[in-house]
Design a protein around this motif. Structure first.
Motif, PDB file in Angstrom:
ATOM      1  N   THR A 334       0.799  -1.224   0.000  1.00 23.85           N
ATOM      2  CA  THR A 334       0.000   0.000   0.000  1.00 23.85           C
ATOM      3  C   THR A 334       0.838   1.284   0.000  1.00 23.85           C
ATOM      4  O   THR A 334       2.010   1.289   0.396  1.00 23.85           O
ATOM      5  CB  THR A 334      -0.925   0.027   1.224  1.00 23.85           C
ATOM      6  OG1 THR A 334      -0.124   0.104   2.414  1.00 23.85           O
ATOM      7  CG2 THR A 334      -1.795  -1.216   1.277  1.00 23.85           C
ATOM      8  N   SER A 335       0.193   2.372  -0.406  1.00 22.67           N
ATOM      9  CA  SER A 335       0.845   3.691  -0.348  1.00 22.67           C
ATOM     10  C   SER A 335       1.132   4.094   1.088  1.00 22.67           C
ATOM     11  O   SER A 335       2.135   4.761   1.363  1.00 22.67           O
ATOM     12  CB  SER A 335      -0.049   4.736  -1.015  1.00 22.67           C
ATOM     13  OG  SER A 335      -0.213   4.477  -2.382  1.00 22.67           O
ATOM     14  N   ALA A 354       1.543  -2.356  -7.416  1.00 21.04           N
ATOM     15  CA  ALA A 354       0.524  -2.234  -6.370  1.00 21.04           C
ATOM     16  C   ALA A 354      -0.842  -1.928  -6.973  1.00 21.04           C
ATOM     17  O   ALA A 354      -1.861  -2.491  -6.554  1.00 21.04           O
ATOM     18  CB  ALA A 354       0.929  -1.147  -5.378  1.00 21.04           C
ATOM     19  N   HIS A 358      -4.339  -4.191  -6.756  1.00 21.97           N
ATOM     20  CA  HIS A 358      -5.632  -3.669  -6.317  1.00 21.97           C
ATOM     21  C   HIS A 358      -6.715  -3.925  -7.378  1.00 21.97           C
ATOM     22  O   HIS A 358      -7.850  -4.283  -7.046  1.00 21.97           O
ATOM     23  CB  HIS A 358      -5.540  -2.170  -6.017  1.00 21.97           C
ATOM     24  CG  HIS A 358      -4.993  -1.856  -4.664  1.00 21.97           C
ATOM     25  ND1 HIS A 358      -3.656  -1.961  -4.355  1.00 21.97           N
ATOM     26  CD2 HIS A 358      -5.605  -1.445  -3.517  1.00 21.97           C
ATOM     27  CE1 HIS A 358      -3.460  -1.618  -3.099  1.00 21.97           C
ATOM     28  NE2 HIS A 358      -4.627  -1.294  -2.559  1.00 21.97           N
ATOM     29  N   ARG A 382      -3.453   0.702   4.955  1.00 25.00           N
ATOM     30  CA  ARG A 382      -4.713   1.206   4.426  1.00 25.00           C
ATOM     31  C   ARG A 382      -4.732   0.969   2.918  1.00 25.00           C
ATOM     32  O   ARG A 382      -3.834   1.409   2.200  1.00 25.00           O
ATOM     33  CB  ARG A 382      -4.845   2.703   4.723  1.00 25.00           C
ATOM     34  CG  ARG A 382      -6.184   3.307   4.328  1.00 25.00           C
ATOM     35  CD  ARG A 382      -6.282   4.753   4.761  1.00 25.00           C
ATOM     36  NE  ARG A 382      -5.276   5.603   4.132  1.00 25.00           N
ATOM     37  CZ  ARG A 382      -4.196   6.061   4.747  1.00 25.00           C
ATOM     38  NH1 ARG A 382      -3.972   5.762   6.020  1.00 25.00           N
ATOM     39  NH2 ARG A 382      -3.340   6.832   4.114  1.00 25.00           N
ATOM     40  N   PRO A 383      -5.742   0.249   2.389  1.00 24.20           N
ATOM     41  CA  PRO A 383      -5.787  -0.018   0.947  1.00 24.20           C
ATOM     42  C   PRO A 383      -5.787   1.267   0.126  1.00 24.20           C
ATOM     43  O   PRO A 383      -6.283   2.309   0.570  1.00 24.20           O
ATOM     44  CB  PRO A 383      -7.098  -0.791   0.772  1.00 24.20           C
ATOM     45  CG  PRO A 383      -7.407  -1.352   2.121  1.00 24.20           C
ATOM     46  CD  PRO A 383      -6.884  -0.355   3.102  1.00 24.20           C
ATOM     47  N   ASP A 384      -5.253   1.174  -1.085  1.00 24.02           N
ATOM     48  CA  ASP A 384      -5.203   2.339  -1.972  1.00 24.02           C
ATOM     49  C   ASP A 384      -6.513   2.555  -2.714  1.00 24.02           C
ATOM     50  O   ASP A 384      -6.713   3.610  -3.330  1.00 24.02           O
ATOM     51  CB  ASP A 384      -4.080   2.167  -3.003  1.00 24.02           C
ATOM     52  CG  ASP A 384      -2.713   2.095  -2.347  1.00 24.02           C
ATOM     53  OD1 ASP A 384      -2.600   2.476  -1.170  1.00 24.02           O
ATOM     54  OD2 ASP A 384      -1.763   1.647  -3.017  1.00 24.02           O
ATOM     55  N   PHE A 391      -4.231  -5.581   4.424  1.00 27.91           N
ATOM     56  CA  PHE A 391      -2.814  -5.613   4.080  1.00 27.91           C
ATOM     57  C   PHE A 391      -2.026  -5.590   5.381  1.00 27.91           C
ATOM     58  O   PHE A 391      -1.966  -4.565   6.066  1.00 27.91           O
ATOM     59  CB  PHE A 391      -2.447  -4.436   3.183  1.00 27.91           C
ATOM     60  CG  PHE A 391      -3.077  -4.514   1.818  1.00 27.91           C
ATOM     61  CD1 PHE A 391      -2.449  -5.195   0.788  1.00 27.91           C
ATOM     62  CD2 PHE A 391      -4.310  -3.913   1.562  1.00 27.91           C
ATOM     63  CE1 PHE A 391      -3.030  -5.273  -0.478  1.00 27.91           C
ATOM     64  CE2 PHE A 391      -4.892  -3.990   0.305  1.00 27.91           C
ATOM     65  CZ  PHE A 391      -4.253  -4.673  -0.718  1.00 27.91           C
TER      66      PHE A 391
END
Length: 464
Positions: A334-335, A354, A358, A382-384, A391
């Motif tokens: 994730t970012s 990434a 997603h 935290r998901p992008d 994650f």
């Protein structure tokens, strides 16, 4: 009301008034360890300092505390000092103060106390003592921040997901077998730590395998998400494989993927022992799909996914996309992981890979968790984009806090808990490596209580 097991513990201890083992639990066998002679210092009882208190694990019915006792030697330096291990606990809404849960009189400097028989979803007050002195949290942000259990003296047990417990999977990473010095950022900096007599990755790997085989952990499968070796040599890879094979069968009991430290500059010895480069490994375990990714590059510490590997993964996920799928690879995705790790965005999976993951996960709703290592910390990312995937980054096996995550899957969701390994040598090494990276390592590695202990509701009723 306390459940019968915990009530019986208190009644028995109060009646005996002695340094007794907790009634109805195997607490004594898991709370004290024999020390090497070099660890002992001659001290007066009133010179004991009990510190580094951490509430490591909180499940629905258990809690695990660790701390260290030290004393000053003749030169005024703090050294490990053995003392007893005492736990006191009470429901947070009880009128009385915490009462003795257990006192183990056998001396140790590295205290590990497991409390059992707690009620799900209930708040408890707790205290830990050694030599008559209450253990205090270390002066680190993670345990001294406002509201942390170590500062408030209160924790709340988890409420487990509904339904039947279906299976338990240990999630581990970053063994670095063959490493001689721990705590280096670059070669020679900062001053690293060496074990006095043994190979620390060997100690920590053996402790992991012993711990996850114990009956109270109930582990069905083990996943090791990369950096199994220090440099990917044939000797290192073969040694790790031999230990894993003594634990179980590859592809059935344990599952692995490659990390950047498993990439060799010559040929591919790790691949000859485990899996070839760039391969998506898909396994079926009684209805649960476990998919391993190779996120490594030929050079460098960052991660990527090649076009052929993404194509393999796309094909695998297109088959029964609603079926429960557990993903794992070495590099965080994730970012939020990219910007929060000390090494920066170049240390994790590249943004194009990434984004591709997603996109695939949006079309495969069965994917529920993606486990990674590499950053040596416990953290939920935290998901992008809006995907219903957790994650999860795991702390390293090889150093503080020295352990693994247990993923307990129920028909109505799953519970994640982090555990330190319990072997005496492992606890000693974990304690020593707290001071890595100028003493900042605990704030980076341990993670918040919620990062390392939490419940997610989800429908797994189709699993066997």
């Amino acid at each position: 009301m306390l459940n019968a097991r915990l009530r019986a513990t208190w009644v028995a201890n109060a009646a005996s008034g002695a340094a007794a083992v907790t009634v109805g639990t195997p607490f004594r066998a898991r709370s004290a360890y024999t020390l090497h002679r070099a660890d002992h210092v001659r001290v007066q009882q009133d010179s004991i300092i009990a510190s580094d208190l951490e509430l490591v694990t909180v499940t629905d019915t258990t809690a695990i505390l660790t701390w260290t006792t030290r004393a000053r030697d003749h030169a005024g330096r703090l050294r490990p000092a053995p003392a007893d291990t005492e736990i006191r606990i009470a429901p947070a809404d009880a009128a009385h103060p915490p009462r003795r849960y257990s006192l183990d009189s056998r001396p140790t400097a590295y205290h590990y106390a497991q409390i059992e028989g707690l009620e799900p979803g209930r708040a408890y007050r707790f205290e830990a003592y050694s030599g008559g002195y209450r253990a205090a949290p270390a002066r680190t942000l993670v345990t001294r921040r406002a509201g942390s259990p170590e500062t408030t003296g209160v924790f709340t047990t988890l409420t487990p997901p509904p339904g039947t417990l279906l299976r338990t999977i240990a999630l581990a990473n970053d063994v670095h077998y063959g490493e001689s010095t721990s705590g280096l950022i670059v070669a020679g900096f900062p001053n690293g730590l060496r074990h006095d007599t043994h190979s620390h990755p060997e100690i920590m790997l053996d402790a992991l395998l012993s711990d996850v085989r114990a009956t109270d952990r109930g582990t069905d499968h083990l996943i090791v998400a990369g950096d199994m070796t220090d440099s990917g040599t044939l000797e290192q890879s073969s040694a790790v494989r031999a230990r894993l094979d003594s634990w179980g069968a590859a592809g059935r009991d344990y599952f692995v993927c490659r990390g950047n430290h498993d990439v060799s500059r010559e040929a591919d010895p790790w691949g000859s022992v485990f899996d070839a480069r760039g391969r998506v490994a898909v396994s079926d375990v009684d209805g649960l799909r476990i998919i391993a990714l190779d996120t490594t590059r030929p050079r460098g510490s960052g991660g990527t996914l090649t076009a052929p590997q993404l194509s393999q993964l796309r094909e695998a996920l297109a088959t029964e996309p609603d079926r429960p799928i557990l993903m794992f690879g070495h590099h965080p995705v994730t970012s939020s992981a990219a910007v929060s790790n000390p090494a920066g965005p170049g240390f994790v999976l590249d943004r194009a890979s990434a984004a591709a993951l997603h996109a695939l996960y949006r079309r495969a709703p069965g994917v529920f968790l993606h486990h990674t290592g590499h950053t040596h910390r416990n953290r939920v990312g935290r998901p992008d984009s809006p995907v219903n995937v957790e994650f999860l980054e795991g702390a390293a096996v090889k150093e503080y806090p020295g352990g693994y995550l247990l993923l307990r899957i129920y028909s109505g969701g799953y519970m994640v808990n982090f555990y330190k390994t319990r072997a005496e040598q492992a606890l000693r090494w974990s304690t020593r490596t707290r001071k890595q990276y100028f003493g900042l390592h605990p704030d980076h590695a341990l993670g918040s209580l919620a990062d390392r202990n939490h419940v997610v509701l989800r429908d797994f009723s189709g699993l066997r």
